[in-house]
Design a protein around this motif. Structure first.
Motif, PDB file in Angstrom:
ATOM      1  N   THR A   9       0.954  -1.315  -0.007  1.00  0.00           N
ATOM      2  CA  THR A   9       0.061  -0.260  -0.186  1.00  0.00           C
ATOM      3  C   THR A   9       1.288   0.883  -0.187  1.00  0.00           C
ATOM      4  O   THR A   9       1.900   1.498   1.099  1.00  0.00           O
ATOM      5  N   ARG A  11       1.357   4.951   0.629  1.00  0.00           N
ATOM      6  CA  ARG A  11       0.625   6.037   1.647  1.00  0.00           C
ATOM      7  C   ARG A  11       0.800   7.406   0.230  1.00  0.00           C
ATOM      8  O   ARG A  11       0.011   8.534   0.950  1.00  0.00           O
ATOM      9  N   GLN A  53      -5.388   4.780  -1.438  1.00  0.00           N
ATOM     10  CA  GLN A  53      -4.056   4.782  -1.563  1.00  0.00           C
ATOM     11  C   GLN A  53      -4.119   3.788  -2.024  1.00  0.00           C
ATOM     12  O   GLN A  53      -4.560   2.394  -2.965  1.00  0.00           O
ATOM     13  N   ARG A  54      -2.822   3.933  -3.009  1.00  0.00           N
ATOM     14  CA  ARG A  54      -2.509   2.799  -4.065  1.00  0.00           C
ATOM     15  C   ARG A  54      -2.839   1.400  -3.304  1.00  0.00           C
ATOM     16  O   ARG A  54      -1.927   1.628  -2.777  1.00  0.00           O
ATOM     17  N   THR A  55      -3.114   0.546  -4.684  1.00  0.00           N
ATOM     18  CA  THR A  55      -2.424  -1.360  -3.209  1.00  0.00           C
ATOM     19  C   THR A  55      -2.060  -2.399  -4.539  1.00  0.00           C
ATOM     20  O   THR A  55      -3.041  -2.172  -5.809  1.00  0.00           O
ATOM     21  N   ARG A  88       5.809   3.513   1.612  1.00  0.00           N
ATOM     22  CA  ARG A  88       4.827   2.207   1.267  1.00  0.00           C
ATOM     23  C   ARG A  88       4.857   1.277   2.736  1.00  0.00           C
ATOM     24  O   ARG A  88       6.079   0.958   3.356  1.00  0.00           O
TER      25      ARG A  88
END
Length: 96
Positions: A9, A11, A53-55, A88
């Protein structure tokens, strides 16, 4: 042996160009280690204390395979490109 899942993930991303350079090297390094990307991108929904958030979710045959891919020279080369460019969290969990 139980499958394992590498969950990353993001941040924050302070240098998108560094992340793009990382992606060019990390994908082949992870695939060479037996990893298969199952999902990546922004969440469709978040609940409870979830953060938008991008995962990234990657499947491996085992925890040992995921660890070996992460610790490989090829992945470490990619990882060096995002040091200081992203914040991340990476977790590797074993399937039940």
């Amino acid at each position: 042996m139980a499958k394992a899942y590498w969950i990353a993930t993001y941040r924050s991303v302070t240098n998108p160009d560094a992340l793009a350079a990382y992606a060019k090297l990390s994908g082949p390094a992870i695939e060479a280690g037996g990893g298969r990307v199952l999902a990546r991108g922004m969440p469709a929904l978040v609940y409870e204390a979830g953060i938008h958030q991008r995962t990234v979710l990657i499947e491996f045959e085992s925890v040992e395979a995921a660890q070996a891919a992460h610790d490989s020279p090829a992945y470490q080369e990619a990882l060096a490109l995002v040091t200081g460019a992203v914040e991340r969290d990476i977790r590797i969990i074993q399937a039940q």
